[in-house]
Design a protein around this motif. Structure first.
Motif: not given
Lengths: 542, 324
Positions: B128-130, B137-141, B204-208
């Motif tokens: 999940v991303y903001n 966003p990335a489209v693959s793993l 909290e904004g600690d990761a993308d």
């Protein structure tokens, strides 16, 4: 009165039953193959390393702050600061983690500033985060204990030192160091044991599998793999390593958990202006550093709008928590008092081996892994009793067992002091038990109440035991917080956390206040003793 | 204390007189006020004119551990809240019995033929991303792992989503998994004990990116009216988590238990679960809030429960030695 042996059977019984539960389940034995796995040694090494550094940092930073408090007796809000120190120590870890992330995480309030300082290399996750959290929780406790220990330096030592015109370094070496050394070593060991058993903080702030403690491995083995032999091997390792250190603690004497005394005007050498200013700055900084993680929780709090059912759920859970914690704390205090009875006898008879043995038994739950204790007991009890009806009793009993060491450690010095001062007199007066108690109670009352507050707050924060024995109708506040958090309701979780924190603070400050009120009555105690004496004499004459 | 004990004992006696007709072991959040438990209980009790009781433990794995310890002394008629990675172990322990329910109403994508377990909801592990912060966003793993976007995920030793990622990496990378873990570790913020620690750090904004479920955005829209949180769709496919229920081998009321399982996959129950447990329904044609249509619908990849049971330990070892 064989009550004290009943108390010993209680603390020992819980541990024995839980290990019996684990060992007897499917007749499992130890898994020694684990001892050949390099993984095992790497986590043992990491556990030791982080615990050691955390302990050294906490004590190392605490000493200058405690000295600043000691040499400047008129610092503003000093008592509040000392009470606040205790609050940091008992704050539930989940609040500490949230606060630190809000403050120092990637979007933390202080992060832009830290990034400028460190050339964009600031990262809380990793060893730094673990250490920050451990120091935040344990350093204040060390400050408090060292400060109170410094206060026990007799005034005459200082006067003598100044008459002999000792220089600063010698003053430190000869007057302060003997006190500081003893306390520091004991604190090092104590904080080491606490950090050795640390779990959630280490995983959350550790940054990856390289940050794994033994406790994580026990959790995994017991819960996810249900591999009891492995869990037992890990538990024994933890007992032996943490217990070994504990043994060291007992050899050096025992940590006294003093209470904040009313400011006696003890004469202390005056410090130079620079050193006074430096101490003041340090005191101010300590306040800021300890307050910041709590302050950083506030914005998240303002974000949350609590609905009526939430408020009801929170107040209900808070009431349950307070009720359970009060029962557990009351039990723990009574049991600790009973446990101390033979210890006092041994101390008066100068039977040191016996004293050491009794004290180790009385406080052994400090080092035994809580997870093993509760899961073992759970396995033992589950087929034997109806856990839905009795679970809450075991939540109370296990919480009691886990806070007993703190109560024992805090009460012991005061009771021994009492025995030393009054035992002979009391015996020569042939006071009966009731009369003796009437003299003893005012003597220990203040420490008793303060300790009650400490163990109450420690029990208030429990989630580990509740997660195993708790039932939904008895949901406690910390458990409700986890419940909120695990269903996306993070705003509600932070609001509930804040309420929990306020409750903890309230109990600590109130009891500290109460203690000081009582303290004012202290001169009465000697009066009372004289009264008793006259009373007693009157009795015999009649 | 004695007073308290006798008080509790007294309550106990009253309780045991009113023993429920059907006892369901489940996890805590299922029966919390905002979970599906209360509504399902009311609806089912009205149907069956019976009394059901939920007993909640910590989480899915704790349900299994509890019945493992209790064996034939268990009170459970139904175990509700295990997931597909645990079905094989539970079967091997001999703790459950066949449900005998026809599975043809289930979504065909689930491909579910298990004779012991009934699925009641499912979701796909997703990052999940903001979208206010991450515009592309990335489209693959593979793209995510090769990027330098910051990631928080959960420890596969202590949490289900963490285990999901472990399977995901294994399914996509196979033997190359160690290199992938090493690569991911270079931009991993932290690995947490459980789901919520990771998720709250992300908020909290600690990761993308944070590892969660494809259904997470629905919560933010419905409850918080925040549309910016999105799940990334990866073209290799996603690992599903299917939550299941089964009848205890020692159930004293297997007929009623079967009725309850049947009820779980009825439209009535299935329309309650998505907005209370935040997972997807297992049958088609359930009316859901509009946001559910906007959720990503990934292709399902992964392993059979048998393979997972066999290789889990080995993969865990691989993860913990390379994800540093």
């Amino acid at each position: 009165m064989r009550l004290h042996w009943l108390a010993y059977s209680f603390v020992l019984g819980l541990t024995v039953l839980s290990f019996y539960g684990l060992i007897s389940f499917g007749n499992e034995s130890l898994d020694t193959s684990l001892l050949q796995d390099s993984y095992f040694y790497s986590i043992l090494g990491f556990t030791l390393k982080q615990a050691l550094i955390s302990a050294v940092l906490s004590v190392g930073l605490a000493i200058p702050i405690a000295r600043a408090l000691y040499f400047l007796p008129h610092l503003p809000y000093k008592k509040l600061f000392l009470a606040f120190c205790l609050l940091c120590f008992v704050t539930p870890t989940l609040i500490v983690i949230t606060g630190l992330v809000a403050l120092l995480g990637r979007s933390g309030f202080l992060t832009p500033w830290l990034n400028t300082l460190s050339d964009n290399h600031w990262n809380i996750y990793g060893m730094s985060g673990i250490l920050i959290a451990h120091v935040f929780m344990n350093m204040p406790l060390a400050v408090r204990i060292i400060y109170l220990e410094l206060q026990s330096i007799p005034e005459t030592s200082w006067k003598l030192a100044s008459q002999l015109k000792l220089n600063k370094a010698d003053c430190f070496r000869i007057v302060e160091w003997p006190t500081l050394r003893n306390t520091s070593i004991l604190l090092l060991c104590f904080i080491f044991v606490l950090c050795f058993n640390s779990f959630a903080v280490v995983l959350a702030l550790g940054g990856g599998p390289q940050s794994t403690t033994l406790e994580v491995a026990i959790y995994q083995a017991l819960k996810y793999d249900f591999n009891i032999p492995e869990a037992l091997t890990l538990a024994w390792t933890q007992l032996i390593v943490a217990g070994g250190l504990y043994w060291l603690i007992s050899r050096f004497g025992s940590l006294s958990w003093k209470n904040v005394d009313s400011s006696r005007n003890v004469w202390r050498p005056k410090k130079g202006t620079i050193s006074i200013q430096a101490s003041k700055v340090m005191y101010g900084l300590a306040w800021i550093i300890l307050l910041l993680p709590f302050v950083s929780l506030i914005p998240g709090l303002l974000d949350s709008k609590l609905s009526r059912p939430d408020i009801q759920a929170i107040s209900r859970a808070a009431a349950v928590s307070i009720g359970l914690a009060i029962i557990a704390a009351t039990l723990a205090m009574s049991i600790a008092y009973a446990l101390l009875h033979p210890i006092r006898q041994a101390a008066m008879g100068a039977k040191l081996k016996r004293l050491w043995l009794l004290e180790s038994v009385a406080t052994h739950t400090l080092i035994s892994p809580a997870m093993v204790l509760s899961v073992g007991l759970y396995i033992f009890l589950l087929p034997r009793i109806d856990i839905e009806q009795w679970g809450i009793v075991f939540v109370i009993l296990l919480n009691t067992a886990l806070v007993i060491p703190f109560a024992v450690k805090k009460l012991k010095p005061r009771l021994l002091q009492f025995d030393q001062q009054y035992n002979r007199l009391a015996r020569s007066l042939k006071l009966n038990r009731r009369t003796l108690w009437r003299i003893e109670w005012p003597f220990i009352k203040e420490i008793y109440l303060a300790t009650f507050g400490l163990v109450l707050v420690l029990a208030l924060g429990d989630v580990a035991i509740f997660s195993i024995f708790g039932t939904t109708e008895w949901t406690t506040l910390p458990w409700l917080i986890y419940g909120y958090a695990s269903s996306y309701r993070i705003a509600e979780a932070s609001a509930a956390s804040f309420i929990l924190l306020i409750l903890c603070a309230l109990f600590l400050f109130l009891l500290e206040k109460l203690v000081h009120k009582k303290l004012a009555l202290r001169p009465l105690m000697n009066q009372k003793l004289t009264d008793e004496k006259q009373h007693k004499e009157g009795d015999t004459h009649a | 204390m004695r007073k308290t004990l006798s008080l509790i004992a007294a309550c106990g006696i009253v309780n045991s007189v009113n023993a429920a007709d059907l006892t369901v072991y489940t996890y805590d959040s299922f029966v919390s006020e905002w979970g599906p438990g209360p509504q399902l209980e009311a609806t089912f009790e009205a149907h069956c004119q019976c009394d059901i009781e939920f007993i909640a433990v910590d989480d899915g794995i704790s349900i299994l551990n509890r019945v493992r310890i209790e064996q034939d002394k268990t009170k459970a008629d139904i175990l509700l809240g295990l997931d597909d990675s645990l079905t094989e172990i539970t079967r091997k322990e001999g703790l459950i019995q066949p449900h005998g329910i026809k599975l043809d109403t289930l979504k065909t994508d689930l491909n579910w033929h298990d004779p012991n377990f009934i699925p009641y909801d499912y979701g796909f592990f997703s990052f999940v991303y903001n979208s206010d912060k991450v515009s592309e966003p990335a489209v693959s793993l593979k793209e995510l792992i090769d990027s330098d976007a910051s990631v928080i995920y959960q420890d596969p030793r202590t949490s289900t989503p963490g285990q999901g990622l472990m399977l995901w990496v294994k399914a996509v990378y196979g033997n190359q998994a160690p290199a992938a873990w090493k690569q991911l570790a270079t931009h991993t913020v932290t690995v947490t004990k459980g789901w919520w620690e990771a998720y709250s750090m992300f908020l909290e904004g600690d990761a993308d990116y944070v590892l969660s479920y494809n259904t997470s955005p629905a919560y933010h829209v419905i409850i918080q009216d925040k549309p910016q949180y999105k799940a990334a769709l990866f073209n290799e496919g996603h690992i599903a988590q299917i939550e299941v229920a089964a009848i205890s081998k020692y159930s004293k009321n297997p007929d009623l238990a079967k009725q309850f399982l049947q009820f779980l996959i009825s439209p009535e129950a299935q329309s309650v679960i998505p907005t209370t447990n935040w997972m997807l329904p297992v049958i088609n044609n359930i009316e859901l809030p509009a946001v559910f249509d906007t959720l990503i619908a990934p292709k399902r990849i992964g392993f059979t429960p048998k393979e997972i049971a066999k290789k889990r330990k080995k993969w865990l070892r691989e993860w913990r030695s390379t994800a540093n």
